[in-house]
Design a protein around this motif. Structure first.
Motif, PDB file in Angstrom:
ATOM      1  N   THR A 229      33.288  39.767  34.765  1.00  0.00           N
ATOM      2  CA  THR A 229      34.709  39.716  35.096  1.00  0.00           C
ATOM      3  C   THR A 229      35.075  40.875  36.023  1.00  0.00           C
ATOM      4  O   THR A 229      34.382  41.899  36.061  1.00  0.00           O
ATOM      5  CB  THR A 229      35.561  39.792  33.816  1.00  0.00           C
ATOM      6  N   ASN A 230      36.161  40.726  36.752  1.00  0.00           N
ATOM      7  CA  ASN A 230      36.700  41.842  37.535  1.00  0.00           C
ATOM      8  C   ASN A 230      37.936  42.417  36.874  1.00  0.00           C
ATOM      9  O   ASN A 230      38.663  43.204  37.472  1.00  0.00           O
ATOM     10  CB  ASN A 230      37.033  41.384  38.965  1.00  0.00           C
ATOM     11  N   SER A 231      38.160  42.016  35.597  1.00  0.00           N
ATOM     12  CA  SER A 231      39.257  42.587  34.822  1.00  0.00           C
ATOM     13  C   SER A 231      38.826  43.930  34.242  1.00  0.00           C
ATOM     14  O   SER A 231      37.641  44.236  34.153  1.00  0.00           O
ATOM     15  CB  SER A 231      39.664  41.640  33.694  1.00  0.00           C
TER      16      SER A 231
ATOM     17  N   PRO B  72      37.264  42.981  28.695  1.00  0.00           N
ATOM     18  CA  PRO B  72      37.034  41.574  28.367  1.00  0.00           C
ATOM     19  C   PRO B  72      38.040  41.053  27.362  1.00  0.00           C
ATOM     20  O   PRO B  72      38.566  41.795  26.545  1.00  0.00           O
ATOM     21  CB  PRO B  72      35.625  41.587  27.768  1.00  0.00           C
TER      22      PRO B  72
END
Length: 210
Positions: A141-143, A146
């Motif tokens: 993810t690029n968040s 998670p």
């Protein structure tokens, strides 16, 4: 082949599974080599490779064959892959045994070429423990963090009954509830046991390999 709708960026995604049989794993590396020769665009590849790159990615059991690891490393270099690293436990697979028979390996990983990483600069890989599997989940993810709130189905593992503390965990969780004689009370106590066993499995069983 994936084209980003926002900017037209074209890249390739490969989900990979290395052959589980050691003597056939070279066929997996030949396949990766073939895939590498087909296109020259940004490339992301992840999955269970059934192999490690160094002995630092293994705990327990006999030493891994250096030849096996070198063959994997050679194809990783051939494809121009960079390892995306990870957040979370060091190992992604466990043989679910105890004591000196316990083996842990980092079999699952995410790899990408430099031109893919140049576009997705903030990407991170998380190892998420799933109590229903002997593998961790790979979350890419690029968040900033998670989303771990997804409810997973609970499974009671047969190996747990071999441990004395399993009975203690169940008894403590069950006795901490109330109204066990009613259907609602039974359901509530079962849920308490599920939570207690899940936490025990993650914090004691999965991580206690030393």
């Amino acid at each position: 082949m994936i084209t980003e709708a926002s900017n037209g960026f074209l890249w390739r995604f490969t989900g990979f599974y290395g052959h589980p049989k050691t003597h056939l794993r070279e066929e997996s590396w030949k396949l990766l080599s073939l895939l590498n020769s087909q296109f020259n665009i940004p490339w992301f590849c992840c999955g269970d490779f059934n192999e490690i790159l160094s002995m630092n990615e293994k705990a327990g059991g006999v030493l891994r064959s250096q030849c096996q690891m070198d063959s994997f490393r050679q194809v990783v270099n051939l494809c121009g892959y960079k390892d995306l690293g990870y957040c979370g436990p060091d190992f992604t697979w466990c043989n679910m045994k105890e004591g000196c028979d316990r083996i842990l390996l980092r079999l699952d990983r995410a790899l990408a070429t430099s031109n893919w990483l140049g576009h997705f600069k903030e990407v991170k890989v998380y190892h998420l423990v799933d109590t229903t599997s002997d593998h961790c989940i790979l979350l890419t993810t690029n968040s900033s963090s998670p989303d771990c709130k997804r409810k997973r189905r609970f499974h009671f593992e047969a190996m747990w009954v071999k441990r004395k503390d399993c009975r203690e965990i169940i008894q403590e969780a069950w006795n901490s509830g109330t109204f066990a004689a009613t259907p609602e009370g039974v359901a509530s106590n079962l849920q308490r046991c599920e939570v207690a066993l899940t936490n025990w499995n993650q914090n004691v069983i999965y991580y206690n390999y030393g």
